[in-house]
Design a protein around this motif. Structure first.
Motif, short mmCIF file in Angstrom:
data_model
loop_
_atom_site.label_atom_id
_atom_site.label_comp_id
_atom_site.label_asym_id
_atom_site.label_seq_id
_atom_site.Cartn_x
_atom_site.Cartn_y
_atom_site.Cartn_z
N MET A 72 -19.82 14.81 0.46
CA MET A 72 -20.25 13.57 0.82
C MET A 72 -19.54 12.32 0.33
SD MET A 72 -22.97 14.83 2.60
CE MET A 72 -23.91 13.24 3.03
N SER A 73 -19.28 12.13 -0.61
CA SER A 73 -18.51 11.21 -0.64
C SER A 73 -17.15 10.62 -0.25
CB SER A 73 -17.82 11.14 -2.67
OG SER A 73 -17.77 12.27 -2.90
N ASP A 74 -16.79 11.27 0.37
CA ASP A 74 -15.84 10.92 0.94
C ASP A 74 -15.52 10.15 2.03
OD1 ASP A 74 -14.78 14.92 1.19
OD2 ASP A 74 -13.91 12.69 -0.54
N ALA A 75 -17.20 9.97 2.32
CA ALA A 75 -17.23 9.34 4.08
C ALA A 75 -16.95 8.09 3.73
CB ALA A 75 -18.61 9.50 4.09
N ALA A 76 -15.58 7.35 4.56
CA ALA A 76 -14.90 6.64 4.00
C ALA A 76 -14.54 5.92 5.17
CB ALA A 76 -14.12 5.97 3.14
N GLU A 77 -13.71 5.35 5.05
CA GLU A 77 -12.18 4.67 6.63
C GLU A 77 -10.73 5.21 5.47
OE1 GLU A 77 -13.33 1.34 8.14
OE2 GLU A 77 -11.20 1.89 9.86
N TYR A 78 -10.24 5.52 6.00
CA TYR A 78 -8.88 6.15 6.14
C TYR A 78 -7.65 5.09 6.51
CZ TYR A 78 -11.66 9.55 3.45
OH TYR A 78 -12.47 10.42 2.17
N PHE A 79 -6.84 4.75 5.89
CA PHE A 79 -5.82 4.32 6.56
C PHE A 79 -4.00 5.08 6.04
CE2 PHE A 79 -7.55 1.17 8.27
CZ PHE A 79 -8.45 0.40 7.96
N GLN A 95 -7.67 1.36 -1.64
CA GLN A 95 -7.18 2.09 -2.67
C GLN A 95 -6.12 3.62 -2.35
OE1 GLN A 95 -10.87 4.41 -4.21
NE2 GLN A 95 -9.53 5.13 -6.26
N LEU A 96 -5.04 3.29 -3.31
CA LEU A 96 -3.67 4.32 -3.10
C LEU A 96 -4.99 5.60 -3.07
CD1 LEU A 96 -1.21 4.77 -1.77
CD2 LEU A 96 -0.91 5.45 -4.34
N LEU A 97 -4.57 6.91 -2.08
CA LEU A 97 -4.73 8.00 -2.38
C LEU A 97 -3.85 9.21 -2.33
CD1 LEU A 97 -7.02 9.54 1.16
CD2 LEU A 97 -7.93 9.95 -1.81
N LEU A 98 -2.16 9.15 -1.85
CA LEU A 98 -1.16 9.37 -2.11
C LEU A 98 -0.25 8.81 -0.98
CD1 LEU A 98 -0.63 11.29 0.40
CD2 LEU A 98 -2.44 12.87 -0.22
N LYS A 99 0.76 9.50 -1.30
CA LYS A 99 2.08 8.60 -1.50
C LYS A 99 3.90 9.91 -1.11
CE LYS A 99 2.49 6.39 -5.87
NZ LYS A 99 3.53 6.22 -6.31
N TYR A 100 4.28 9.72 -0.04
CA TYR A 100 5.64 10.47 0.05
C TYR A 100 7.00 8.91 0.16
CZ TYR A 100 9.01 12.79 2.36
OH TYR A 100 10.15 14.10 2.07
N VAL A 133 -7.82 5.30 1.05
CA VAL A 133 -9.20 4.75 1.38
C VAL A 133 -9.85 3.68 1.34
CG1 VAL A 133 -9.15 5.98 -0.63
CG2 VAL A 133 -10.87 6.91 1.59
N GLN A 134 -10.45 2.89 2.22
CA GLN A 134 -11.84 2.44 2.48
C GLN A 134 -12.71 2.67 1.76
OE1 GLN A 134 -11.54 -0.63 5.07
NE2 GLN A 134 -11.72 -2.53 3.49
#
Lengths: 114, 112
Positions: free
Chosen positions: B83-90, B45-50, B37-38
């Protein structure tokens, strides 16, 4: 916590100038990466390095060079800046000891070339 | 060769609604997959990984993603948007030599 720092958050340069972007990590990571980020294109890899004085071209190396004289520092150099190099530049690092190779990112440098 | 495709460059959801961000991958080997997430004017910033094992992966801030090999997908979800989830996700897949291949990103807007 891993910390990756970049020398500038915002930078404005003129066309033709030589530009240095510096990146430092404090976790003894072997791998370091430079990306540029543009709207609609995501992150594109410019160069990476897996050891001191070693470098590998990424997907878009043209117009850029890099330097890694010390393990913790990886520099991106624009020899002669052009307006199409206006972008957000992100540095990242990762450890060879990490099987996943998770990358840790710096805050980015937003470069404007006028 | 490895690559990822993120469907939808912009997603809008109402506060409290389900968040679903789509990612499909291509990999010639069992993939290592990531969501980052950015937030505005910040790095990723890392959100999660598999990696392997459990196909449902839980991350930070209430996000989770499910690895579906048959669909070559790794979609990101959150039951209730804030609201705080507003961001760019990669979405990203790890290739050889510790290289990552990133998708083009999805910008999430949360409507109050």
């Amino acid at each position: 916590d891993v910390k990756v720092t970049q020398s500038s958050r915002y930078l404005v340069k003129r066309t033709g100038e030589k530009v240095f972007l510096e990146c430092v990590q404090d976790m003894d990571h072997e791998n370091m990466f430079w990306y540029r980020q543009d709207p609609g294109l995501g992150l594109r890899l410019i160069y990476f390095s897996y050891d001191v004085k070693m470098k590998e071209k990424g997907d878009i190396p043209e117009g850029y060079s890099v330097s890694r004289e010390k393990k913790e520092r990886f520099s991106l150099i624009l020899e002669s800046a052009s307006t199409n190099q206006t972008s957000m530049y992100l540095c990242a690092s990762s450890s060879l000891r990490d099987r996943l190779g998770e990358q840790y990112f710096g805050p980015g440098t937003r470069l404007t070339v006028t | 060769a490895q690559s990822v495709t993120q469907l939808g460059s912009h997603v809008s959801v109402s506060e409290g609604a389900l968040v679903l961000l789509r990612c499909n991958y291509s990999s010639s080997v069992p993939p290592y997959l990531f969501w980052y997430v950015q937030y505005p004017n910040q790095g990723l910033q890392l959100l999660l990984k598999y990696t392997t094992g459990a196909t449902l992966v839980k991350g930070i801030n209430g996000f989770e993603a499910e690895f579906k090999k048959s669909e070559t997908s790794f979609h990101l979800t959150k039951p209730s948007a804030h609201m705080s989830d507003a961001a760019e996700y990669f979405c990203a897949v790890r290739g050889s030599g510790n290289q990552f291949y990133f998708g083009t990103g999805t910008s999430l807007t949360v409507i109050p």
